[in-house]
Every structure is written in C-alpha cells, then in structure tokens.
Motif scaffolding. Structure first.
Motif, PDB file in Angstrom:
ATOM      1  N   ALA A   1     -56.148  18.599 -28.890  1.00 60.11           N
ATOM      2  CA  ALA A   1     -55.713  17.221 -29.175  1.00 60.11           C
ATOM      3  C   ALA A   1     -55.780  16.891 -30.662  1.00 60.11           C
ATOM      4  CB  ALA A   1     -56.579  16.239 -28.385  1.00 60.11           C
ATOM      5  N   ILE A   2     -56.747  17.487 -31.360  1.00 61.47           N
ATOM      6  CA  ILE A   2     -56.916  17.202 -32.791  1.00 61.47           C
ATOM      7  C   ILE A   2     -55.668  17.577 -33.579  1.00 61.47           C
ATOM      8  CG2 ILE A   2     -58.236  17.915 -34.849  1.00 61.47           C
ATOM      9  CD1 ILE A   2     -60.665  18.234 -32.894  1.00 61.47           C
ATOM     10  N   PHE A   3     -54.938  18.595 -33.101  1.00 61.92           N
ATOM     11  CA  PHE A   3     -53.793  19.116 -33.851  1.00 61.92           C
ATOM     12  C   PHE A   3     -52.457  18.510 -33.412  1.00 61.92           C
ATOM     13  CE2 PHE A   3     -57.203  22.188 -34.205  1.00 61.92           C
ATOM     14  CZ  PHE A   3     -57.207  22.453 -35.567  1.00 61.92           C
ATOM     15  N   ILE A   4     -52.480  17.561 -32.442  1.00 65.25           N
ATOM     16  CA  ILE A   4     -51.225  16.885 -32.053  1.00 65.25           C
ATOM     17  C   ILE A   4     -51.022  15.714 -33.009  1.00 65.25           C
ATOM     18  CG2 ILE A   4     -49.915  15.778 -30.200  1.00 65.25           C
ATOM     19  CD1 ILE A   4     -51.954  16.908 -28.208  1.00 65.25           C
ATOM     20  N   LYS A   5     -50.088  15.847 -33.913  1.00 66.17           N
ATOM     21  CA  LYS A   5     -49.914  14.833 -34.959  1.00 66.17           C
ATOM     22  C   LYS A   5     -48.901  13.749 -34.574  1.00 66.17           C
ATOM     23  CE  LYS A   5     -52.756  16.643 -37.855  1.00 66.17           C
ATOM     24  NZ  LYS A   5     -54.049  15.990 -37.996  1.00 66.17           N
ATOM     25  N   ASP A   6     -47.795  14.178 -33.952  1.00 59.94           N
ATOM     26  CA  ASP A   6     -46.685  13.259 -33.690  1.00 59.94           C
ATOM     27  C   ASP A   6     -47.024  12.339 -32.513  1.00 59.94           C
ATOM     28  OD1 ASP A   6     -43.827  12.446 -33.876  1.00 59.94           O
ATOM     29  OD2 ASP A   6     -43.803  13.297 -31.857  1.00 59.94           O
ATOM     30  N   ILE A   7     -46.853  11.033 -32.702  1.00 51.33           N
ATOM     31  CA  ILE A   7     -47.248  10.055 -31.677  1.00 51.33           C
ATOM     32  C   ILE A   7     -46.413  10.194 -30.404  1.00 51.33           C
ATOM     33  CG2 ILE A   7     -45.746   8.177 -32.538  1.00 51.33           C
ATOM     34  CD1 ILE A   7     -49.317   7.780 -31.099  1.00 51.33           C
ATOM     35  N   ASN A   8     -45.164  10.586 -30.529  1.00 50.30           N
ATOM     36  CA  ASN A   8     -44.311  10.764 -29.344  1.00 50.30           C
ATOM     37  C   ASN A   8     -44.771  11.971 -28.519  1.00 50.30           C
ATOM     38  OD1 ASN A   8     -42.385   8.636 -30.210  1.00 50.30           O
ATOM     39  ND2 ASN A   8     -42.080  10.049 -31.905  1.00 50.30           N
ATOM     40  N   THR A   9     -45.232  13.029 -29.209  1.00 49.77           N
ATOM     41  CA  THR A   9     -45.804  14.182 -28.512  1.00 49.77           C
ATOM     42  C   THR A   9     -47.106  13.787 -27.828  1.00 49.77           C
ATOM     43  OG1 THR A   9     -44.866  15.543 -30.271  1.00 49.77           O
ATOM     44  CG2 THR A   9     -46.424  16.623 -28.799  1.00 49.77           C
ATOM     45  N   LYS A  10     -47.871  12.893 -28.488  1.00 48.86           N
ATOM     46  CA  LYS A  10     -49.119  12.403 -27.886  1.00 48.86           C
ATOM     47  C   LYS A  10     -48.837  11.699 -26.560  1.00 48.86           C
ATOM     48  CE  LYS A  10     -52.199  12.043 -31.789  1.00 48.86           C
ATOM     49  NZ  LYS A  10     -52.413  11.483 -33.081  1.00 48.86           N
ATOM     50  N   VAL A  11     -47.799  10.891 -26.509  1.00 45.49           N
ATOM     51  CA  VAL A  11     -47.430  10.188 -25.263  1.00 45.49           C
ATOM     52  C   VAL A  11     -47.129  11.215 -24.168  1.00 45.49           C
ATOM     53  CG1 VAL A  11     -45.692   8.715 -24.166  1.00 45.49           C
ATOM     54  CG2 VAL A  11     -46.616   8.090 -26.400  1.00 45.49           C
ATOM     55  N   LYS A  12     -46.401  12.276 -24.542  1.00 44.99           N
ATOM     56  CA  LYS A  12     -46.048  13.320 -23.559  1.00 44.99           C
ATOM     57  C   LYS A  12     -47.312  13.982 -22.994  1.00 44.99           C
ATOM     58  CE  LYS A  12     -44.463  17.445 -24.801  1.00 44.99           C
ATOM     59  NZ  LYS A  12     -43.558  18.449 -25.410  1.00 44.99           N
ATOM     60  N   TYR A  13     -48.237  14.372 -23.882  1.00 39.51           N
ATOM     61  CA  TYR A  13     -49.460  15.044 -23.421  1.00 39.51           C
ATOM     62  C   TYR A  13     -50.401  14.097 -22.681  1.00 39.51           C
ATOM     63  CZ  TYR A  13     -48.422  19.597 -25.346  1.00 39.51           C
ATOM     64  OH  TYR A  13     -47.854  20.824 -25.567  1.00 39.51           O
ATOM     65  N   PHE A  14     -50.385  12.827 -23.055  1.00 39.91           N
ATOM     66  CA  PHE A  14     -51.169  11.824 -22.318  1.00 39.91           C
ATOM     67  C   PHE A  14     -50.690  11.756 -20.860  1.00 39.91           C
ATOM     68  CE2 PHE A  14     -51.089   7.369 -20.785  1.00 39.91           C
ATOM     69  CZ  PHE A  14     -52.455   7.163 -20.631  1.00 39.91           C
ATOM     70  N   ARG A  15     -49.378  11.742 -20.684  1.00 34.38           N
ATOM     71  CA  ARG A  15     -48.810  11.698 -19.326  1.00 34.38           C
ATOM     72  C   ARG A  15     -49.148  12.970 -18.547  1.00 34.38           C
ATOM     73  NH1 ARG A  15     -42.826   9.078 -20.643  1.00 34.38           N
ATOM     74  NH2 ARG A  15     -43.566   6.936 -20.940  1.00 34.38           N
ATOM     75  N   ILE A  16     -49.065  14.108 -19.228  1.00 30.32           N
ATOM     76  CA  ILE A  16     -49.440  15.381 -18.585  1.00 30.32           C
ATOM     77  C   ILE A  16     -50.903  15.315 -18.139  1.00 30.32           C
ATOM     78  CG2 ILE A  16     -49.903  17.844 -19.048  1.00 30.32           C
ATOM     79  CD1 ILE A  16     -47.354  17.761 -20.883  1.00 30.32           C
ATOM     80  N   GLY A  17     -51.760  14.756 -18.998  1.00 28.86           N
ATOM     81  CA  GLY A  17     -53.181  14.622 -18.676  1.00 28.86           C
ATOM     82  C   GLY A  17     -53.423  13.772 -17.445  1.00 28.86           C
ATOM     83  N   ILE A  18     -52.686  12.664 -17.328  1.00 24.08           N
ATOM     84  CA  ILE A  18     -52.797  11.781 -16.156  1.00 24.08           C
ATOM     85  C   ILE A  18     -52.422  12.546 -14.878  1.00 24.08           C
ATOM     86  CG2 ILE A  18     -51.693   9.812 -14.999  1.00 24.08           C
ATOM     87  CD1 ILE A  18     -53.431   8.612 -17.004  1.00 24.08           C
TER      88      ILE A  18
END
Length: 390
Positions: free
Chosen positions: A67-84
């Motif tokens: 997670a520390i290396f995910i910089k782009d906020i749109n990519t963060k949204v994608k991985y947040f959804r994957i996490g859910i």
C-alpha cells in the motif's frame, strides 16, 4: 438523510470510512478473535489457531508494505474495492468449509484485504475530506477500529445464541456485503483525479540511532498488540470462575477503543509523542499482566479496557511521529516501521501457542509479551536521551 448519500459530504465520507473498517478489520480480522473460543470448543486446535493468526498477519504485512507504494489516488480506489471484496469472500470461506488449506489461504488473503481497506481506505478518506483540521477528522475515522471490534462481537454473540460459529461467519459475510455497497459508492470520485504523486529519492540517511530505536519500539508494540488481539477472550475464559466472560471482555476492548486515537493524539499534541507513547505502552503492560495476577472479573475486564484503549492509539501515535520524522521521504521510513510491526505480529502467535502448549496456561506467554513491550519503553527512554543530547 440526503447528506449521507452525498459523495462529497464529510459526514458521509466518515461514515463510509468507519463502515469500511468494520468490514476490513471487524468482519475479516477481529471476528476471528471473537469466535475463537467457540471454534476451540469444537474442532480447532490452539496451535492451528495460532498458525492461522500468524498467516493473517503475513497477508496484512505484505498488503501494508504494498500500500505504501500505491501513489495514484484512482489506483487506490481500485485496490480499496478489491480489499472490500476479499474481506467478504474470505469470511465466506470460513462459513462454508473446514478445509485447512483453504482456511490458511483465506487468512493470508483476508490479511491483504484488511490492509487495503484500512491503509488505502484511510488515504482515500483523507483526500476526500474537505475540513481544515484533518488530524481530528482522521481520529474519528480510526475510531472505526473500536466499532469494528464491538459490532463484529455483538453480531457473533447474537448468532451464537441459536446457531453455530459457522453460522456467525455466514451472517458476518452477508452483513459485510450489505454495508460494502454504501462504502464503495461513497468512497469513490465523481471523475478521474489527475494528481501527480511527488517523487522522492530513496535515501537511507533518515535511519539515525533515534529512528532505529523508534522502529524497535514499534516492533515490540506489534508483539503487544497481537497476543491479546488473538487470544484475549480465551485468556479470560481460561481463568477460574470467569468461564463465559471472554466475550464481555472483548466487547469492552471495542468500546474502549472507539475514542482512544482521538484522546491519545490530543495528549501527544500537548505533552509530546514519545512521552505519551511510553505512558500508553506502560498501561498496556499492566493490562497484559492482570490475568496472570488475579481472577477478579472486574480487573480482567479492566485488562480488556486497557488493551482496547491503547493498541489503536499507539498505531496512530507511532505513525504520526514517523510521518513527522520522515519529512520528504515517508515511503522508506513507513515501510520500515510497518515491516517491524508486522514481524512482531507474525512471530507472536507462534511463540504464544508453543508456550501455551508446553505450560498448559497463558501465564508464561503473557509474562514474555509484557517483558517485550517493556523493552519497547526502554528503547524509547533511551531514544529520548539521545534526542536531548542531540
């Protein structure tokens, strides 16, 4: 009511953030602690439970560093959804099968999902919030960890009155799915954000003796967090005359945790981060030792309160201090701190079950855990000495 469905409303953003933590941390992680005494009564061995907990933290550690290396906020949204999604599906695995290999895999994946929800989700909440003092608002967001423990415990106990622990896992996964729809809707953006991530050179110059001592102290807190976080209900249930009080003790943990990060962060602002971290860790040591000293029900419930009111606050305090020390180079230090905490989390359940199996009770495990956390206080005291000299 309308405001709670407005994606840009601060109230909706905070509510969605707290509900997401209930899924990623409550349903996918701490419900395991809540249901462990009932699973142990059935067919689960304590050694296997310790291995499952350790595997879960391997997944969390890998997710936290990723997670520390995910910089782009749109990519963060994608991985947040994957996490859910992963948090819900891995809970469903525990409800529908007893295959040991699938359980081990599901615990690793659940740990990764928890990291995406907690760490990446917090970053999304922080970007979306439109308030001046984001520190206070994030304190409210992290109160979700306390809610996660309390809500998953209440659901589990309600189901267990008529059903089995596998029924409880099923209800938790359905509950997680229902509230996930709101989280995914609110914690997203109306349009793709164009925001270049700042680039920092990789530098190891930040690792002064002071910072290294801080990292070692955070490792000891990883150990202090995980032993009670995995076994506390069973620890209380194992005491003479306290059979059945474990679930109440675990509920107390959640309730005590709700206001903790807000209160500890305020105290740190007034009295200094290191001083307050040392006080919180000292209280945690007291809480760890209480079950070894007494079978008094109120004191053992106090043990739960001391744990709940310190472990959430300590993560916030260490990370806040690390962020300040890192300056323009947060990735390296945050990665090192997260790894140290994670190593403590992975190792502690393994030595715990080995000692419990050998001695037949939790006392030696708790003595060793308290000693390790106390070492963390000594590391910080020496760090303060170095800082004064500096």
């Amino acid at each position: 009511m309308k405001i709670l469905f407005d994606r840009n409303s601060n109230a909706a953003i905070l509510l969605a953030g707290i509900l997401a933590i209930i899924i990623g941390v409550g349903v996918a992680r701490f419900a395991f602690t809540s249901l462990l005494p009932f699973m142990l009564e059935d067919s689960l061995s304590l050694t296997y439970a310790g291995v499952l907990a350790s595997f879960n933290f391997v997944g969390y550690l890998s997710g936290a560093i990723f997670a520390i290396f995910i910089k782009d906020i749109n990519t963060k949204v994608k991985y947040f959804r994957i996490g859910i999604v992963l948090s819900i599906l891995t809970t469903l695995v525990l409800a529908t099968t007893t295959n040991e290999t699938l359980w081990l895999l599901s615990r690793v994946v659940a740990g990764f999902g928890s990291a995406m929800v907690l760490i990446v989700g917090a970053a999304i909440v922080m970007v979306k919030l439109s308030v001046e003092d984001k520190t206070k608002a994030m304190g409210i967001h992290f109160s979700g960890i306390g809610f996660a423990i309390a809500v998953s415990e209440l659901i589990s106990q309600a189901v267990l009155k008529e059903g089995t622990w596998s029924d409880a896992w099923l209800v938790l996964s359905i509950f997680g799915f229902v509230i996930s729809l709101y989280c995914i809707y609110i914690l997203s953006f109306d349009k793709v954000l164009k925001k270049d991530a700042p680039k920092h050179k990789l530098s190891l110059s930040i690792f002064s003796p002071y910072v290294i001592l801080l990292i070692f102290a955070y490792f000891t807190e990883g150990v202090g967090f995980v032993v009670q976080g995995t076994f506390l209900p069973d620890i209380i249930n194992s005491l003479e005359g306290l059979e059945g009080y474990g679930s109440i003790g675990w509920l107390v943990v959640g309730l005590a945790g709700i206001p903790s990060s807000i209160l500890w962060m305020r105290l740190a602002h007034t009295f200094g981060s290191v001083n307050i971290i040392m006080i919180a860790m000292a209280l945690q040591v007291m809480g760890i030792l209480i079950p070894t000293l007494t079978t008094n029900v109120y004191l053992n419930l106090l043990s739960g309160a001391l744990y709940g009111s310190t472990f959430i606050g300590l993560v916030a305090l260490f990370m806040h201090l690390g962020g300040k020390l890192a300056g323009g180079n947060p990735v390296v230090l945050m990665g090192a701190m997260t790894a140290a905490y994670g190593v403590g989390q992975v190792g502690a359940p393994l030595y715990s079950v080995a000692l419990i199996e050998y001695f037949g009770n939790y006392n030696t495990t708790l003595y060793l855990t308290a000693f390790i956390v106390f070492l963390g206080i000594l590391f910080l005291a020496y760090a303060k000495k170095l800082e004064t000299r500096g």
